[in-house]
Design an enzyme around this catalytic site. Sequence first.
Site, PDB file in Angstrom:
ATOM      1  CD  GLU A  63     -53.968  24.096   8.324  1.00 39.17           C
ATOM      2  OE1 GLU A  63     -54.312  24.547   7.207  1.00 39.17           O
ATOM      3  OE2 GLU A  63     -54.530  24.428   9.382  1.00 39.17           O
TER       4      GLU A  63
ATOM      5  CE  LYS B 239     -60.518  21.986   7.536  1.00 39.39           C
ATOM      6  NZ  LYS B 239     -59.531  22.148   8.606  1.00 39.39           N
TER       7      LYS B 239
ATOM      8  CE  LYS C 256     -57.674  24.736   6.210  1.00 32.76           C
ATOM      9  NZ  LYS C 256     -57.157  25.327   7.460  1.00 32.76           N
TER      10      LYS C 256
ATOM     11  CG  ASP D 254     -56.148  21.602   7.836  1.00 33.25           C
ATOM     12  OD1 ASP D 254     -55.424  20.776   8.439  1.00 33.25           O
ATOM     13  OD2 ASP D 254     -56.786  22.497   8.420  1.00 33.25           O
TER      14      ASP D 254
ATOM     15  CG  ASP E 223     -54.295  24.347  12.986  1.00 32.44           C
ATOM     16  OD1 ASP E 223     -54.277  24.839  14.117  1.00 32.44           O
ATOM     17  OD2 ASP E 223     -55.367  24.246  12.326  1.00 32.44           O
TER      18      ASP E 223
ATOM     19  CB  SER F 170     -61.164  26.490   5.306  1.00 38.64           C
ATOM     20  OG  SER F 170     -61.059  25.153   5.740  1.00 38.64           O
TER      21      SER F 170
ATOM     22  N   GLY G 274     -58.606  29.912  11.098  1.00 36.37           N
ATOM     23  CA  GLY G 274     -59.960  30.272  11.509  1.00 36.37           C
ATOM     24  C   GLY G 274     -60.634  29.125  12.217  1.00 36.37           C
TER      25      GLY G 274
HETATM   26  O1  OSB Z   1     -58.054  23.117  11.053  1.00 30.86           O
HETATM   27  O2  OSB Z   1     -58.113  25.077  10.328  1.00 30.86           O
HETATM   28  C1  OSB Z   1     -58.688  24.144  10.868  1.00 30.86           C
HETATM   29  C2  OSB Z   1     -62.399  24.970  11.397  1.00 30.86           C
HETATM   30  C3  OSB Z   1     -62.606  24.410  12.635  1.00 30.86           C
HETATM   31  C4  OSB Z   1     -61.576  23.742  13.258  1.00 30.86           C
HETATM   32  C5  OSB Z   1     -60.321  23.646  12.640  1.00 30.86           C
HETATM   33  C6  OSB Z   1     -60.098  24.225  11.401  1.00 30.86           C
HETATM   34  C7  OSB Z   1     -61.165  24.872  10.762  1.00 30.86           C
HETATM   35  C8  OSB Z   1     -61.078  25.455   9.421  1.00 30.86           C
HETATM   36  C9  OSB Z   1     -62.084  26.538   9.084  1.00 30.86           C
HETATM   37  O3  OSB Z   1     -60.330  25.070   8.573  1.00 30.86           O
HETATM   38  C10 OSB Z   1     -61.482  27.871   8.852  1.00 30.86           C
HETATM   39  C11 OSB Z   1     -62.531  28.959   8.838  1.00 30.86           C
HETATM   40  O4  OSB Z   1     -62.866  29.494   9.906  1.00 30.86           O
HETATM   41  O5  OSB Z   1     -63.023  29.274   7.759  1.00 30.86           O
HETATM   42 MG    MG Z   2     -56.036  23.411  10.387  1.00 31.54          MG
END
Ligand code: OSB
Ligand code: MG
Length: 370
Positions: free
Chosen positions: A213, A163, A161, A188, A238, A135, A290
């Site tokens: 997402e 953001k 992924k 996401d 999510d 991510s 995660g």
């Molecule tokens: O939205 O998936 C999410 C990290 C903190 C809070 C929300 C999210 C995330 C990530 C990181 O996308 C995923 C990871 O642990 O690598």
């Molecule tokens: Mg998410």
Amino acid sequence: MKIDSLTLYHLRMPLIAPFETSFGRTTDRECIIISIESEGLIGYGECVAERDPGYSYETAGTAWHIIKDFIAQTIVGEDIHDANAFQERVAGIRGHHLAKAGVEMALWDLRGKYDGRSLKTMLGGVHGKVSVGVSVGLQSSPIDLVKAVGKYLEAGYRRIKIKIKPDRDVEEAKAVRGKYPDIKLQVDANSAYSLQTWQVLKPLDNLNLLLIEQPLHEDDIWDHRLIQKQLNTPICLDESIISPRHARYALEMEACKIINIKAGRVGGLSQAVAIHDFCQERHIPVWCGGMLETGVGRASNLALASLPGFLLPGDISASDRYYTEDITNERFVLNQDSTIDVPSGPGLGITINLRALKKHTLSKLRINSK
Ligand code: OSB
Ligand code: MG
């Protein structure tokens, strides 16, 4: 299992690189580690509540309060057989899923150590290794994002992924897709759009994304239905899926085609498995999200992701994507095929580096049975 004590550790650990999402930027990750002692055995769990209420209304501070003042009272000094018994005891505590899940994880670890069984086996996992992706947080420009993505592809991740947030969305996704036409790519938004603003995301439909997402509000399911009808790309929820019931609502409403499962968000591994089973029966793919976990939560995520319905790569990257020093002696490494091995030892299958745990602990509290 007679619970002799519960100990809370409020941790702060520096991330290798800052992680930015639509709700904020994290340079040092905070969480609560829970240890539970029973007859000479210790089980560990990780509560993934962050410092700030950005992803969830829960924070490390609220989780500390809820575990100390409410959850601990229901189990310390008591005989708790398993996660189901735990869920019955905490049913009267409304919400606070991240707090409950952290304690439930420690009970799973303890149960596994008692029985000499791995979490994977206890949960019904079937894979010895699981497919993972990375991510990638918001970067300062599309060019920097493409560079960051390139670095992770070079490291061996085969699913990316990114953001997104308003004004940092279509252009960034197009830049990554333009440079890497064939990679598995998803975005996401962490709830950054509304029914009034989401239309700007329509061009994403032409980028062959695996999924989009959580574009809309975290407490919404219905409006996601309205926009899923207008998109070919699957919407993945999510934040909105906080229990097995919410998974059912979302599928009945056709608000999404994929679900991201995080044991924390749904109130524990037991609830995560229930959502997995429900989705599997309906042929809805799930994947493991995660929360920048330490080795403790990462071991748990790997075990969960080894269940057969986890059909898409998880946000479970190698330890070196997050921390130079972790609190587990074990470090998780990426295999050549973009997988990570699922621990096979009893419980979570990890051991705690007590020196590192102490070093990163801001405060500690032990609650003994009377
Ligand atoms: O939205 O998936 C999410 C990290 C903190 C809070 C929300 C999210 C995330 C990530 C990181 O996308 C995923 C990871 O642990 O690598
Ligand atoms: Mg998410």
